[in-house]
Design a protein around this motif. Structure first.
Motif, PDB file in Angstrom:
ATOM      1  N   ASN A 155      90.372   9.997  77.162  1.00 36.60           N
ATOM      2  CA  ASN A 155      90.362   9.373  75.178  1.00 36.60           C
ATOM      3  C   ASN A 155      90.758   8.533  74.225  1.00 36.60           C
ATOM      4  N   LEU A 156      91.398   6.998  75.321  1.00 34.84           N
ATOM      5  CA  LEU A 156      92.495   6.490  74.623  1.00 34.84           C
ATOM      6  C   LEU A 156      92.166   4.966  75.434  1.00 34.84           C
ATOM      7  N   TYR A 157      92.025   4.117  74.238  1.00 34.09           N
ATOM      8  CA  TYR A 157      91.517   2.312  75.003  1.00 34.09           C
ATOM      9  C   TYR A 157      93.075   1.716  75.448  1.00 34.09           C
ATOM     10  N   ALA A 158      92.239   0.547  75.859  1.00 30.38           N
ATOM     11  CA  ALA A 158      93.377   0.421  77.137  1.00 30.38           C
ATOM     12  C   ALA A 158      95.029  -0.529  75.538  1.00 30.38           C
ATOM     13  N   ASP A 159      94.064   0.036  75.048  1.00 25.29           N
ATOM     14  CA  ASP A 159      95.909  -0.808  73.840  1.00 25.29           C
ATOM     15  C   ASP A 159      96.768   0.025  73.334  1.00 25.29           C
ATOM     16  N   VAL A 162      93.370   5.576  70.035  1.00 21.84           N
ATOM     17  CA  VAL A 162      93.093   7.090  70.093  1.00 21.84           C
ATOM     18  C   VAL A 162      91.875   7.125  70.010  1.00 21.84           C
ATOM     19  N   CYS A 163      90.316   7.765  70.212  1.00 21.78           N
ATOM     20  CA  CYS A 163      89.335   8.050  69.954  1.00 21.78           C
ATOM     21  C   CYS A 163      89.752   9.546  70.160  1.00 21.78           C
ATOM     22  N   MET A 164      89.344   9.557  68.683  1.00 18.77           N
ATOM     23  CA  MET A 164      89.098  10.719  67.644  1.00 18.77           C
ATOM     24  C   MET A 164      87.863  11.543  67.837  1.00 18.77           C
ATOM     25  N   GLY A 165      86.901  10.541  68.105  1.00 15.19           N
ATOM     26  CA  GLY A 165      86.099  11.311  68.893  1.00 15.19           C
ATOM     27  C   GLY A 165      85.124  11.926  67.653  1.00 15.19           C
ATOM     28  N   THR A 166      85.119  13.370  67.589  1.00 17.07           N
ATOM     29  CA  THR A 166      84.386  13.795  65.947  1.00 17.07           C
ATOM     30  C   THR A 166      85.340  14.562  65.188  1.00 17.07           C
ATOM     31  N   VAL A 167      86.848  15.116  65.366  1.00 19.27           N
ATOM     32  CA  VAL A 167      87.580  14.890  65.115  1.00 19.27           C
ATOM     33  C   VAL A 167      87.389  14.624  63.371  1.00 19.27           C
ATOM     34  N   SER A 168      87.213  15.242  62.981  1.00 15.84           N
ATOM     35  CA  SER A 168      87.617  15.216  60.944  1.00 15.84           C
ATOM     36  C   SER A 168      88.842  14.619  60.834  1.00 15.84           C
ATOM     37  N   VAL A 169      89.465  13.699  60.256  1.00 12.26           N
ATOM     38  CA  VAL A 169      90.803  13.183  59.904  1.00 12.26           C
ATOM     39  C   VAL A 169      91.205  12.814  58.129  1.00 12.26           C
ATOM     40  N   PHE A 188      95.527  15.190  67.296  1.00 16.73           N
ATOM     41  CA  PHE A 188      96.048  14.977  68.749  1.00 16.73           C
ATOM     42  C   PHE A 188      96.040  16.376  69.966  1.00 16.73           C
ATOM     43  N   PHE A 189      96.157  16.954  69.366  1.00 18.78           N
ATOM     44  CA  PHE A 189      97.103  17.985  70.319  1.00 18.78           C
ATOM     45  C   PHE A 189      96.299  18.817  70.748  1.00 18.78           C
ATOM     46  N   ASN A 190      94.937  19.060  69.395  1.00 17.75           N
ATOM     47  CA  ASN A 190      93.863  20.066  69.235  1.00 17.75           C
ATOM     48  C   ASN A 190      92.854  20.075  69.005  1.00 17.75           C
ATOM     49  N   SER A 191      92.864  18.949  69.138  1.00 20.66           N
ATOM     50  CA  SER A 191      91.215  18.088  70.136  1.00 20.66           C
ATOM     51  C   SER A 191      91.068  18.278  71.559  1.00 20.66           C
ATOM     52  N   TYR A 192      89.782  18.170  71.817  1.00 24.07           N
ATOM     53  CA  TYR A 192      89.787  18.183  73.277  1.00 24.07           C
ATOM     54  C   TYR A 192      89.595  16.706  74.457  1.00 24.07           C
ATOM     55  N   PHE A 193      90.090  16.732  75.186  1.00 23.88           N
ATOM     56  CA  PHE A 193      90.238  15.154  75.917  1.00 23.88           C
ATOM     57  C   PHE A 193      88.827  15.546  76.804  1.00 23.88           C
ATOM     58  N   SER A 194      87.950  14.062  77.343  1.00 24.92           N
ATOM     59  CA  SER A 194      87.192  14.404  77.468  1.00 24.92           C
ATOM     60  C   SER A 194      86.641  13.573  78.322  1.00 24.92           C
ATOM     61  N   HIS A 195      87.064  11.954  78.947  1.00 28.83           N
ATOM     62  CA  HIS A 195      86.544  11.232  79.139  1.00 28.83           C
ATOM     63  C   HIS A 195      87.797  10.245  78.931  1.00 28.83           C
ATOM     64  N   LEU A 196      87.457   8.838  80.256  1.00 27.70           N
ATOM     65  CA  LEU A 196      88.379   7.768  80.179  1.00 27.70           C
ATOM     66  C   LEU A 196      87.216   6.347  79.772  1.00 27.70           C
ATOM     67  N   ILE A 197      88.186   5.934  78.896  1.00 26.65           N
ATOM     68  CA  ILE A 197      87.794   4.159  78.230  1.00 26.65           C
ATOM     69  C   ILE A 197      87.990   3.580  78.958  1.00 26.65           C
ATOM     70  N   GLY A 198      86.639   3.477  79.549  1.00 25.00           N
ATOM     71  CA  GLY A 198      86.921   1.952  80.910  1.00 25.00           C
ATOM     72  C   GLY A 198      86.952   2.377  81.958  1.00 25.00           C
ATOM     73  N   ASN A 199      86.745   3.767  82.174  1.00 26.54           N
ATOM     74  CA  ASN A 199      87.437   4.392  83.616  1.00 26.54           C
ATOM     75  C   ASN A 199      87.752   3.801  84.197  1.00 26.54           C
ATOM     76  N   LYS A 200      89.732   3.601  83.548  1.00 27.96           N
ATOM     77  CA  LYS A 200      90.686   3.093  84.646  1.00 27.96           C
ATOM     78  C   LYS A 200      91.655   4.088  84.584  1.00 27.96           C
ATOM     79  N   SER A 201      92.333   4.418  85.181  1.00 31.51           N
ATOM     80  CA  SER A 201      93.475   5.997  85.154  1.00 31.51           C
ATOM     81  C   SER A 201      94.486   5.122  84.169  1.00 31.51           C
ATOM     82  N   PRO A 202      95.425   5.611  83.238  1.00 35.45           N
ATOM     83  CA  PRO A 202      96.111   5.052  82.682  1.00 35.45           C
ATOM     84  C   PRO A 202      97.787   5.618  83.029  1.00 35.45           C
TER      85      PRO A 202
END
Length: 238
Positions: A155-159, A162-169, A188-202
């Motif tokens: 759930n992170l962009y290359a820069d 953080v993509c917070m998705g449906t988390v209400s901040v 951050f830690f209470n949200s669910y990790f779901s996918h890679l953004i850009g399909n590149k492993s960090p």
């Protein structure tokens, strides 16, 4: 008809109006025109905003509740892990957390169980609406030249954003620094990790396999698996 004007409370009479004009060009220059108001509340005497009027306007804004809030003000001594503060209207804070054991949550499709695991030292940069996270190889002797690594999460962009998705901040305009930091870490830690953004492993290798080995194992995070992102702390200070 009964006159109920007296129940409206304090009456404020209009005395000045401002119109902001913007030139539609690459420069996007701004021009502000001021109007006096007549006894009927109608704008009259259009003229360029004067220095005196500018000063009066700035003074009025400086004493408003919105601009005198205590956003990012520490409630006590400045926390030792805070590296940089920008307490302006759209300000931000930069802080770090040491290597620690935290609870992590993953969507079922990743095949990683939800449990505790060790994460590397992390560098956080957050404003009221946006969070960036990076990894560092140590929390000792941090300075502007400390190199940054990609944070080893989904759930992170290359820069680092953080993509917070449906988390209400929800960060209040008068949020103290300590609460601000605590809230972002919880979001951050209470949200669910779901996918890679850009399909590149960090990280070096397969990130899914890495967390499958670490979660619930009690093993320290392998710093050698981190990937540098070409930035230093100085690059993200603004």
């Amino acid at each position: 008809m009964k006159d109920i004007t007296s129940v409206f409370g304090t009456l404020y009479n209009p005395v000045k109006a401002f119109v902001v004009y913007q030139k539609h060009s690459a420069e996007k220059s701004i021009y502000v025109e001021a109007y006096d108001m007549d006894k009927n509340g109608c704008p009259i005497n259009a003229h360029p905003l004067s220095l005196k009027e500018s000063t009066q306007l700035a003074s009025a804004l400086d004493t408003s509740d919105e601009l005198t809030r205590k956003f990012l003000k520490p409630s006590g001594l400045l926390p030792k892990n805070v590296l940089h503060l920008n307490p302006e209207h759209d300000g931000s804070a930069i802080w770090y957390t040491p290597a620690q054991k935290v609870s992590l949550f993953f969507v079922e499709s990743l095949g990683i169980k939800n449990d505790k695991a060790f994460v590397p030292p992390l560098l956080w940069k957050a404003s009221k609406n946006t969070l960036y996270i990076y990894a560092i190889d140590t929390e000792m002797q941090i300075n502007e030249q400390t190199p940054l690594y990609h944070a080893p999460f989904f759930n992170l962009y290359a820069d680092g954003r953080v993509c917070m998705g449906t988390v209400s901040v929800t960060i209040k305009s008068d949020c103290h620094l300590e609460e601000f930091i605590s809230l972002w870490e919880q979001y951050f830690f209470n949200s669910y990790f779901s996918h890679l953004i850009g399909n590149k492993s960090p990280v070096k290798g397969n990130i899914i396999q890495l967390w499958q080995k670490l979660v619930g194992s009690g093993k320290s995070f392998p710093i050698k698996s981190l990937l540098k992102n070409g930035l230093t702390i100085k690059n993200i200070i603004s």
